[in-house]
Motif scaffolding. Structure first.
Motif, mmCIF file in Angstrom:
data_model
loop_
_atom_site.group_PDB
_atom_site.id
_atom_site.type_symbol
_atom_site.label_atom_id
_atom_site.label_comp_id
_atom_site.label_asym_id
_atom_site.label_seq_id
_atom_site.Cartn_x
_atom_site.Cartn_y
_atom_site.Cartn_z
ATOM 1 N N ASN A 147 31.022 28.845 22.452
ATOM 2 C CA ASN A 147 30.884 29.779 22.481
ATOM 3 C C ASN A 147 29.256 30.389 22.206
ATOM 4 O OD1 ASN A 147 32.588 31.036 24.091
ATOM 5 N ND2 ASN A 147 33.985 31.721 22.433
ATOM 6 N N LYS A 148 29.178 29.210 20.822
ATOM 7 C CA LYS A 148 28.133 29.568 19.608
ATOM 8 C C LYS A 148 27.059 29.095 20.612
ATOM 9 C CE LYS A 148 30.534 28.462 15.356
ATOM 10 N NZ LYS A 148 30.382 27.528 14.285
ATOM 11 N N THR A 158 43.809 31.440 20.750
ATOM 12 C CA THR A 158 44.126 30.640 19.978
ATOM 13 C C THR A 158 45.563 31.368 19.408
ATOM 14 O OG1 THR A 158 41.986 31.188 18.598
ATOM 15 C CG2 THR A 158 43.998 30.966 17.086
ATOM 16 N N LEU A 163 40.113 24.259 20.830
ATOM 17 C CA LEU A 163 39.969 25.401 20.217
ATOM 18 C C LEU A 163 37.957 25.733 19.606
ATOM 19 C CD1 LEU A 163 40.137 29.038 19.348
ATOM 20 C CD2 LEU A 163 41.144 27.397 17.129
ATOM 21 N N ASN A 183 29.529 38.375 22.305
ATOM 22 C CA ASN A 183 30.439 37.918 21.781
ATOM 23 C C ASN A 183 31.477 38.598 21.321
ATOM 24 O OD1 ASN A 183 28.246 36.344 20.306
ATOM 25 N ND2 ASN A 183 27.316 37.798 19.183
ATOM 26 N N GLU A 224 38.832 33.604 22.577
ATOM 27 C CA GLU A 224 39.201 33.197 21.585
ATOM 28 C C GLU A 224 40.311 33.279 21.026
ATOM 29 O OE1 GLU A 224 36.092 32.064 19.060
ATOM 30 O OE2 GLU A 224 34.611 31.528 19.723
ATOM 31 N N ARG A 267 34.729 26.888 20.320
ATOM 32 C CA ARG A 267 34.049 27.771 19.879
ATOM 33 C C ARG A 267 32.754 27.653 19.446
ATOM 34 N NH1 ARG A 267 37.806 29.127 14.580
ATOM 35 N NH2 ARG A 267 39.151 30.989 15.876
ATOM 36 N N GLN A 268 32.841 25.636 20.584
ATOM 37 C CA GLN A 268 31.363 25.242 20.044
ATOM 38 C C GLN A 268 30.547 25.927 21.331
ATOM 39 O OE1 GLN A 268 31.346 24.186 16.701
ATOM 40 N NE2 GLN A 268 29.734 23.074 17.838
ATOM 41 N N HIS A 291 33.811 37.049 23.892
ATOM 42 C CA HIS A 291 33.742 35.435 23.523
ATOM 43 C C HIS A 291 34.964 35.489 22.537
ATOM 44 C CE1 HIS A 291 32.329 32.602 26.544
ATOM 45 N NE2 HIS A 291 31.526 33.648 26.448
ATOM 46 N N ARG A 292 34.804 36.872 21.549
ATOM 47 C CA ARG A 292 35.522 36.383 20.029
ATOM 48 C C ARG A 292 37.316 37.028 21.066
ATOM 49 N NH1 ARG A 292 31.565 39.106 17.893
ATOM 50 N NH2 ARG A 292 32.250 41.005 18.455
#
Length: 392
Positions: A238-239, A266, A231, A255, A262, A235-236, A258-259
């Motif tokens: 996606n940033k 999750t 996870l 964003n 995620e 997230r890294q 990708h949210r």
């Protein structure tokens, strides 16, 4: 031999039913078998019903999983499918053979297979459960490597190394339980108070607490660490993608998509970890903090949760994957229903691919990390939607 059999039968006659409660017929003999133990008939009926239900359901879903995955040659040529297949095989043996035998004692209220099998059965029974847990751990590590360390994937997951990994999931539990089989560290034997063949103490010592704790707590920690590392990596990634994209509209779309990814990831992680903990942790905690003759219903419920583990695995590891779902549809559904369901799944997958290409189109950055980022993005999709082939 006749004397041994007579002694065994005398042991089995220790119990009888009185006003809905099973009690020891001979207190002095019962004490020799650790303690006087009571079983409510309601608890026995609960174990009977769950034993039958899980035997039938677990056998069916695991057989379907095995056939569906073996028939699909494309799926069979990847590492994760091999692990899922052996997990289903282990769970099938548990639900189709060991669970019915274990349930039968709640009907006869005695062990029917003799003293030799009373030693061999718990040895094979607990080895099989440990194999399922280790196979689940292998699946987790497989996902971890492909997402967090993709460049090592083809080095680690060759056909030969996968075979060795599978063999290890069988050999390691056997090696841990052999001292108990030979009476070096506790032993396997008959307990009249629970009419079961299980761990019994020798000179006040038993391997049960250590093996239960080690066999569940260690895999749990590794699984949690691996999935949280997955996870974190996603997230890294996606940033990094957000920083590399130009244009407010593209950033907003990226964003948003990708949210959602995620959240789905999750959710999958929570389901995997929660199911493992709920099914396996209670039996460890209860066996450590309570004696076998205390909180009888809790011991029974913990056993049922352990059985549940072999039934839920196909739903967690097979049905949630797009490719595995299609394999199920090919096996179970008629052509018309199969085509409709696949069309819906195909549209969803096509939309995902289109959105993925839209995310990549605006990328103009020439930073040295972009190739790595884009490769990682495709790897994440592969790990949870598609499946990579095994290296030769």
């Amino acid at each position: 031999m006749t004397e041994d059999r007579s002694s065994w039968n005398n042991t089995l006659q220790l119990l009888h039913v009185n006003n809905g409660v099973i009690i020891a017929a001979d207190i002095s003999q019962a004490i020799a078998y650790d303690s006087v133990f009571v079983y409510q008939l309601s608890t026995i009926w609960m174990m009977r019903l769950f034993g039958i239900f899980y035997s039938v359901l677990g056998t069916f879903v695991n057989v379907v999983t095995i056939i569906a995955l073996v028939k699909n040659s494309k799926l069979y040529e990847n590492a994760m499918t091999r692990f899922v297949l052996f997990l289903a095989l282990s769970d099938f043996v548990f639900c189709g053979l060991f669970l019915p035998i274990n349930t039968s004692r709640y009907f006869y209220m005695e062990w029917m297979l003799g003293p030799l099998m009373c030693t061999l059965f718990p040895f094979i029974f607990y080895s099989n459960i440990a194999t399922s847990i280790l196979t689940m751990l292998a699946i987790t590590v497989n996902r971890y490597v492909i997402i967090v360390h993709p460049k090592f994937y083809n080095v680690i997951y060759t056909k030969r190394k996968i075979t060795l990994m599978v063999l290890a999931t069988y050999i390691f539990p056997i090696a841990l339980l052999l001292p108990t089989v030979f009476g070096v560290w506790g032993k396997f034997g008959y307990r009249a108070d629970t009419f079961s063949c299980t761990f019994v103490k020798v000179n006040g010592h038993s391997s049960q607490t250590f093996l239960f704790g080690f066999g569940v707590i260690a895999p749990t920690l590794i699984i949690i660490i691996c999935y949280f590392r997955i996870l974190f990596t996603v997230r890294q990634h996606n940033k990094a993608m957000s920083r590399a994209i130009h244009g407010k509209r593209s950033i907003s779309l990226h964003n948003k998509l990708h949210r959602r990814e995620e959240r789905q990831l999750t959710k999958t992680i929570i389901i995997v970890i929660a199911s493992f903990l709920v099914c396996n942790l209670p039996v460890v905690v209860i066996s450590i903090v309570t004696a076998d003759d205390e909180y009888v219903v809790l011991h029974a419920l913990a056993a049922i949760l352990t059985w549940t583990f072999s039934v839920t695995n196909p739903f967690i590891y097979a049905i949630k994957n797009v490719n595995y779902r299609n394999a199920y549809l090919s096996l179970l559904c008629c052509r018309e229903v199969r085509d409709k369901l696949r069309a819906g799944s195909g549209r969803q997958h096509s939309n995902l691919s289109l959105q993925d290409s839209q995310r990549r189109t605006p990328i103009k950055s020439s930073t040295p990390t972009m190739a790595t980022i884009q490769r990682l993005e495709s790897v994440i999709t592969v790990a949870f939607i598609d499946l990579p082939a095994i290296s030769k």
